[in-house]
Write an enzyme that holds these catalytic residues in place. Sequence first.
Site, PDB file in Angstrom:
ATOM      1  N   GLU A  32       0.846  -1.196   0.000  1.00 58.19           N
ATOM      2  CA  GLU A  32       0.000   0.000   0.000  1.00 58.19           C
ATOM      3  C   GLU A  32       0.878   1.241   0.000  1.00 58.19           C
ATOM      4  O   GLU A  32       1.714   1.422   0.878  1.00 58.19           O
ATOM      5  CB  GLU A  32      -0.913   0.008   1.228  1.00 58.19           C
ATOM      6  CG  GLU A  32      -1.773   1.261   1.374  1.00 58.19           C
ATOM      7  CD  GLU A  32      -2.589   1.565   0.117  1.00 58.19           C
ATOM      8  OE1 GLU A  32      -2.331   2.623  -0.496  1.00 58.19           O
ATOM      9  OE2 GLU A  32      -3.450   0.757  -0.243  1.00 58.19           O
ATOM     10  N   GLY A  37      -7.178   1.209   3.320  1.00 63.27           N
ATOM     11  CA  GLY A  37      -8.619   1.335   3.161  1.00 63.27           C
ATOM     12  C   GLY A  37      -9.080   1.779   1.793  1.00 63.27           C
ATOM     13  O   GLY A  37     -10.267   1.687   1.479  1.00 63.27           O
ATOM     14  N   GLY A  38      -8.171   2.308   0.975  1.00 65.02           N
ATOM     15  CA  GLY A  38      -8.547   2.704  -0.370  1.00 65.02           C
ATOM     16  C   GLY A  38      -9.440   3.932  -0.423  1.00 65.02           C
ATOM     17  O   GLY A  38      -9.603   4.667   0.555  1.00 65.02           O
ATOM     18  N   THR A  39     -10.045   4.146  -1.578  1.00 62.89           N
ATOM     19  CA  THR A  39     -10.848   5.338  -1.819  1.00 62.89           C
ATOM     20  C   THR A  39     -12.025   5.442  -0.864  1.00 62.89           C
ATOM     21  O   THR A  39     -12.301   6.503  -0.306  1.00 62.89           O
ATOM     22  CB  THR A  39     -11.354   5.346  -3.278  1.00 62.89           C
ATOM     23  OG1 THR A  39     -10.230   5.410  -4.158  1.00 62.89           O
ATOM     24  CG2 THR A  39     -12.248   6.543  -3.532  1.00 62.89           C
ATOM     25  N   CYS A  40     -12.758   4.359  -0.679  1.00 64.22           N
ATOM     26  CA  CYS A  40     -13.979   4.401   0.132  1.00 64.22           C
ATOM     27  C   CYS A  40     -13.707   4.957   1.522  1.00 64.22           C
ATOM     28  O   CYS A  40     -14.420   5.840   2.003  1.00 64.22           O
ATOM     29  CB  CYS A  40     -14.587   3.008   0.242  1.00 64.22           C
ATOM     30  SG  CYS A  40     -16.088   2.946   1.239  1.00 64.22           S
ATOM     31  N   HIS A 434     -47.763   0.973   5.995  1.00 61.86           N
ATOM     32  CA  HIS A 434     -48.279   2.334   5.830  1.00 61.86           C
ATOM     33  C   HIS A 434     -48.040   3.105   7.133  1.00 61.86           C
ATOM     34  O   HIS A 434     -48.232   2.545   8.216  1.00 61.86           O
ATOM     35  CB  HIS A 434     -49.776   2.301   5.527  1.00 61.86           C
ATOM     36  CG  HIS A 434     -50.408   3.674   5.498  1.00 61.86           C
ATOM     37  ND1 HIS A 434     -50.308   4.503   4.401  1.00 61.86           N
ATOM     38  CD2 HIS A 434     -51.099   4.353   6.448  1.00 61.86           C
ATOM     39  CE1 HIS A 434     -50.944   5.630   4.666  1.00 61.86           C
ATOM     40  NE2 HIS A 434     -51.425   5.572   5.899  1.00 61.86           N
TER      41      HIS A 434
END
Length: 453
Positions: A32, A37-40, A434
Amino acid sequence: MQNFDYIIIGSGQAGIPLAFSLSKEGTVAIIEKGFLGGTCVNNGCIPTKAYVASARRVWDAFHGDDLGVEIPEGTKANLKKIKERKDELVNESRSNIQRAIKKNEKITLYHGEAHFLSNYEVKVGDTILTAKKIFINVGARAVVPEEYREVPFYTNENILEITDIPQHLIIIGGSYIGLEFAQIFKRFGSEVTIIERNKQLINREDKTVTDVVAEIMKAEGVDVVFNAKNITIKENNKDGITLKIDTKELKGSHLLLAIGRCPNTDTLQLQNTTIKLDDKNYIKVDNYCQTNLEGIFAIGDCNGEGSFTHTSYNDFQIVEDFLFKKKQRKISDRITTYGLFIDPPLGRIGMTKKEAIEKGYEILVAYRPMTKVNRAKEKAEKQGFMEAIIDAKTNLFLGACILGVGGDEIINGITNLMYAKKPYTVLRDSVHIHPTVSELIPTMLENLKPSVK
């Protein structure tokens, strides 16, 4: 030379779960070059949706009168505190990944940029790693055209680091990323202008969607310039930036580029391998995310088969199933689904009307505006509509979109039905709670009409 059973390049939403799965079978190296964790985790879903939530609180404070609530004046966004909250969320996710890797004796983390020396050899720093199975998970980044590289600009990454609210944010690109940031910063207090080269926003969507999104932006006070074919930077100084659009000038304090995304494959030195790329530099893969080389896979955004966290995670599931299970999961089984996380949000599954017609389907369309949904009216959130596209010959859903309150969540009910390959009548004849927004979907499906091309 360090020998591993598996090498994973990149720690995004496909790479991390795959690492822990592979560690049950052998030794794993993760490479890395940035944050885990990357982009997210770092500049995508987590931080931007934290900003969306803060922007919504600001909006609520200015719209108390809509619901008979008197809120004293004085509400303002504190970007430093908003960023601090965002950073806490991001750091928590990073730390959880870091701790989990540290506890796993089968996983070794290498910090640095990976370069291929040959098909099955990767160098990071001064260390050479080799494995018979390599997984490329390098993600994508914002496109930065040459004409913008000599002036200060922001992308989805570094705009999340500013602590002062822009006086006037100019955004180049009126698609998903640009729209989200436009609404966020408008609600924070910026003047915002979107520059779009096409005649409508998010050009891939049907006009029914783009027209309503444009109305939402207008209602927020966001200015949009369409058909901006010729954009040049005329001036840049301490006072901000001046754009020339055709014959008109536009001055702003900050410039955000949201033009598109490109894969990070150019950093890998793939010229030292025989891995094949397409004409947009995405790595070519088969139905199981495997490249033209046996044992080398491309997962996540860099394979061009999806550009979302959920598709990246599904890539992990496909690869895991291919390696250790029944080889039943395939990319071709995936139904396109995504969201536009403005407020109200868009939830989309399957084809647009335009796509269905172009593919030769005879379609029926169900439509209901949110102005005819009591739950939306009770919430004083009447913008948007619900729409479903049905194959007239099979009664199966071809696609659907819900642009309105709760749309990003409600769409998943139709997603489940599409994966089950059940006819629309199953949903039409169901009984919903509902009062809810989704209870009007069965009612909507009672009124199918042929599409007007």
